[in-house]
Design an enzyme around this catalytic site. Structure first.
Site, mmCIF file in Angstrom:
data_model
loop_
_atom_site.group_PDB
_atom_site.id
_atom_site.type_symbol
_atom_site.label_atom_id
_atom_site.label_comp_id
_atom_site.label_asym_id
_atom_site.label_seq_id
_atom_site.Cartn_x
_atom_site.Cartn_y
_atom_site.Cartn_z
ATOM 1 C CG HIS A 67 -64.726 67.944 17.481
ATOM 2 N ND1 HIS A 67 -64.218 69.073 16.874
ATOM 3 C CD2 HIS A 67 -63.666 67.140 17.744
ATOM 4 C CE1 HIS A 67 -62.893 68.967 16.795
ATOM 5 N NE2 HIS A 67 -62.536 67.799 17.307
ATOM 6 N N GLY A 68 -69.085 66.764 15.713
ATOM 7 C CA GLY A 68 -70.522 66.475 15.766
ATOM 8 C C GLY A 68 -71.400 67.576 16.300
#
Lengths: 415, 270, 170
Positions: free
Chosen positions: C135-136
């Site tokens: 999810h970065g």
């Protein structure tokens, strides 16, 4: 049991209105009128309930660690004994608990046989009891296979092979049971599943057993009917709750003696050897509680015959209420029956001893005689006794024998 | 007060009860002795500190026993159910962590695979199981004339008469009587089944040099290694007996309390 | 009045019996609950010793500890300086680098993203540290969350240096 009991607290009232378990509990376990003359042989029903609950609880937690696979079963049990917190304690309680369960059930049955508790109107209680006994046998047999020691494996082999004696379908049934062509992992896994299931069926039957009992009420040592609610009865609580717990504690002392000081006495050393399909132990012996029936099985020279006789030895119990023709219940008032009762018991113990001996020489001959006598007791002696026996006069009520003694004492004092 | 006839009947049933109790005892003892063939001598019965309701292991004996196992027995016998960390835990030999780590490091275990997919060896650590002398059963049999030296982890519980039997067996090697026929690789032992066993004598005086300086007689080594093997079969023995003592005392007190409670409740009912 | 004494004696008996029984019943619960706690074989694997003698500055290894990945990185001078210079106000989860390491050269942390449990990739991301591809989330050279959905910094397990070449985790 209809009583005038009203639940006391508001919560109890609320629940009871929707599901009458409060009145049920009160009616059947507290106010329940019980004959006041019950002796300690009557405490084994409560003890058996304790045994069932103990086995279920310890079994449940053991099942969290046990692995039902032929490669891993033996070492998973050792893992429980060595690494799992209190694993050794839970395992020894469960293994010795099975023996204690059977000690209690044999005493419980012996009580019923002596005092005629199986007679009218309690026949169904007795028959349900026979089914409970059968389920116990099945459960214990499967449980013993699970550690996958030499006796587990070879005991399973001998007993499951018996199914092949069934004509025509025998071999297919046996392979179906095994899930293979010999005892192995498939059998082990399904035995584990069934071993987990059956105790809950036993629990259900126990509820029916007690329910059926509470229709006529308990038998008593005099074997005569008791008027419920009269001065011949006392409420179950606290009189018999406390007496039952006392008896249970004494039972637990014996249980603790086994678990903590001689935990392997009732077992077999060969079961600490991992199962080896290529090596048969010298003497394949079942656990002690199966020995009388094992002796009967081996006494018959024919394989199918042996199976039929072994099963019949248990099945015949279900017919007992009709085989025993006497109208008098308690052996206390049946002097001739009492003699035959003790002889039957001695013969049963003899069969147990023989079950542990090698099937050769004089043991075979005696086993056959003892087996024949076992069936003669049920099929010949009991029916005949009911007709020819001269029973002692029954007391008018259970308080009467006491009064008679007092009267006698008063007479002796004035003499 | 019982009439004479009733007393006689009572005596008869008491007599019968004693008969049945005796037959129960007979059945139990017969059941126990079934596994021993008629040919074996009853084993010797030396003193064991761990026997009896208050039994305990002697730490020093356990430590010497481990030494005997490692130096004499482990060449042929595995102990698959033990881990090196068991040597530290209470109730056992109770070596220090440092000692046990050093003992473990003397053995190598296979582990891996590494980056190239190859298995490799590394020194054993506390969490490893005891290293077996054999890769598999076939190898063990091949090296021992077809006989498999059994795993010793629970041997004391796997033989009738347990510790007494193992002790006696280790010391039971005698010269075979005149005319006894012994195959190759079979030895004469007074306590073995049929007086024959595929294991040769392994304990000889001073065969091991005990680190604590105890004289390594055959009896001493047999006693120590049997004590060690008993611990290995029952590592929780001491804890079990300790707990049992407390439980029985508790139950006796509780029985006492319930006896009088029962009496009090029934007082007005007779 | 005359039977109050036996009645109180009776009550005392009943109460002691009930209390003594209750004590026993409670004790039974101990083994039943305790058996579900980690057993001895699991606890034996509760700590892992790692030989770090072959790790050069700028190199990371990943070891398995209690079933979880643990990153051990020998940081370069640059990475250490970068980590120490960061102002606490700039951090979503303020934590000084000195509280996260025992020896500034060695960074030991549990390699599980504090967002939803993926394993972040090393030598990636905008802060020269780790980057979680799920999810970065971006972590810096001290393993602290700088950008992305993760709420807290990468967890530092208990560990000790047994000697200069060995770290014992757990």
């Amino acid at each position: 049991m209809s009583t005038d009991y009203e639940p006391k607290s508001a919560v109890a009232k609320w629940i009871d209105k929707r599901l009458p378990i409060v009145t049920l509990f009160n009616g059947h376990l507290m106010q329940y009128p019980t004959p006041k003359n019950l002796n300690y042989w009557w405490t084994f029903g409560g003890i058996l309930t304790f045994c069932l609950v103990t086995q279920i609880i310890t079994g449940l937690v053991l099942a969290m660690h046990y692995i039902a696979d032929a490669e891993l079963a033996f070492s998973s049990v050792e893992h429980i004994m060595r690494d799992v917190n209190y694993g050794w304690l839970l395992r020894y309680i469960h293994a010795n608990g099975a023996s204690m369960f059977f000690i209690a059930v044999y005493i419980h049955m012996a009580r019923s046989l002596f005092y005629g508790s199986y007679k009218e109107p309690r026949e169904l209680i007795w028959i349900i009891g026979v089914f409970i006994f059968l389920l116990m046998i099945a459960t214990a047999f499967m449980g013993y296979v699970l550690p996958w020691g030499q006796m587990s494996f070879w005991g399973a082999t001998v007993i499951t092979n018996l199914f092949s004696a069934i004509p025509v379908f025998g071999e297919s049934i046996t392979n179906w049971l095994w899930g293979g062509y010999s005892v192995g992992s498939p059998l082990l896994t399904r035995f584990f599943t069934l071993h987990y299931l059956l105790p809950f069926l036993i629990f259900g039957l126990v509820i029916l057993h007690v329910w059926a009992l509470h229709v006529p009420g308990n038998n008593n040592p005099e074997g005569i009917d008791v008027v419920q609610g009269s001065q011949d009865t006392v409420p179950f609580h606290p009189h018999y709750v406390v007496k039952d717990v006392f008896a249970l504690i004494v039972f637990m002392i014996v249980f603790a003696g086994f678990v903590f000081f001689t935990p392997n006495l009732l077992g077999h050393t060969d079961n600490y050897i991992q199962a080896n399909p290529l090596q048969t132990p010298e003497h394949i012996v079942p656990e002690w509680y199966f020995l009388p029936f094992y002796a009967i099985l081996r006494a018959i020279p024919d394989k199918l015959g042996g199976v039929i006789m072994m099963v019949s030895a248990i099945a015949i119990l279900a017919f007992l209420p009709w085989l025993d023709t006497s109208k008098v219940r308690s052996a206390k008032y049946r002097p001739l029956f009492k003699q035959f009762y003790w002889i039957f018991l001695a013969n049963f113990l003899l069969l147990g001893y023989l079950g542990a001996q090698p099937a050769e020489g004089i043991y075979v001959i005696i086993s056959r005689i003892a087996t024949i006598y076992y069936f003669v007791h049920f099929i010949v002696i009991l029916p005949v006794l009911g007709f020819v026996e001269k029973t002692k006069p029954l007391p008018k009520s259970i308080s009467e024998p006491v009064l008679n003694e007092k009267e006698r004492a008063a007479k002796a004092a004035s003499a | 007060m019982k009439r004479r006839g009733q007393r006689k009947l009572h005596q008869l049933s008491v007599f019968r009860s004693i008969k049945y109790i005796l037959s129960i005892l007979l059945a139990v003892s017969a059941y126990q002795s079934t596994s021993i063939a008629a040919e074996i001598h009853e084993p010797m019965r030396p003193y064991w500190s761990f026997e009896g309701p208050l039994g305990k292991f002697e730490r020093a004996s356990l430590q010497r026993g481990y030494q005997v196992y490692t130096e004499v027995c482990s060449g042929c016998h595995s102990m698959d159910l033990l881990s090196y960390r068991n040597l530290i835990q209470p109730g056992g030999p109770e070596f220090s962590e440092k000692q046990a780590k050093a003992m473990a490091a003397m053995f190598e275990v296979e582990t891996g695979p590494d980056q190239d997919g190859e298995m490799f060896m590394r020194p054993a650590i506390l969490s490893d199981k005891f290293v077996s002398p054999w890769e598999n059963e076939q190898q063990a049999r091949a090296a021992n004339g077809g006989a498999y030296p059994p795993d010793l982890s629970v041997i004391v519980k796997a033989r009738p008469n347990g510790a007494d039997y193992i002790y006696s067996l280790l010391l039971g090697y005698k010269d075979a009587p005149e005319g006894t026929d012994l195959d190759d690789g079979v030895y004469y032992n007074e306590y073995a089944k049929g007086m024959r066993i595929a294991m040769p004598q392994v304990l000889y005086e001073d065969g091991v040099e005990y680190t604590d300086g105890t004289a390594a007689t055959e009896e001493q080594m047999a006693h120590d290694v049997t004590t060690f093997l008993t611990w290995s079969a029952e590592p929780k023995l001491e804890e079990r007996k300790r707990m049992g003592f407390k439980v029985i005392i508790y139950l006796l007190i509780l029985a006492f309390l319930f006896y009088f409670t029962n009496k009090a409740i029934w007082k007005d009912s007779h | 009045m005359s039977d109050s004494k036996p009645v109180t004696r009776r009550n005392f008996l009943f109460i002691s019996t009930a209390a003594f029984s209750a004590a026993g019943a409670a004790t039974i619960g101990i083994p039943l609950v305790s058996q579900m706690n980690p057993d001895a074989s699991v606890k034996a694997l509760a700590s892992t010793e790692v030989d770090v003698s072959t790790i050069v500055p700028g190199q990371s290894i990943t070891v398995l500890w209690r079933g979880k990945p643990v990153f051990i990185r020998r940081r370069t001078e640059e990475e250490i300086n970068e980590a120490q210079k960061v102002k606490l106000e700039d951090l979503p989860d303020p934590e000084g680098d000195d509280t996260r390491v025992q020896n500034p050269e060695w960074l030991v942390m549990v390699g599980i993203c504090t967002h939803l449990g993926c394993i972040p990739l090393g030598n990636k991301g905008d802060y020269n540290g780790w980057f979680c591809p799920c999810h970065g989330s971006h972590y810096d050279t001290s393993g602290r969350i700088r950008k992305g959905p993760a709420p807290t910094n990468l967890e530092i397990p208990d560990y000790v240096f047994l000697d200069n070449n060995t770290i014992k985790i757990g």
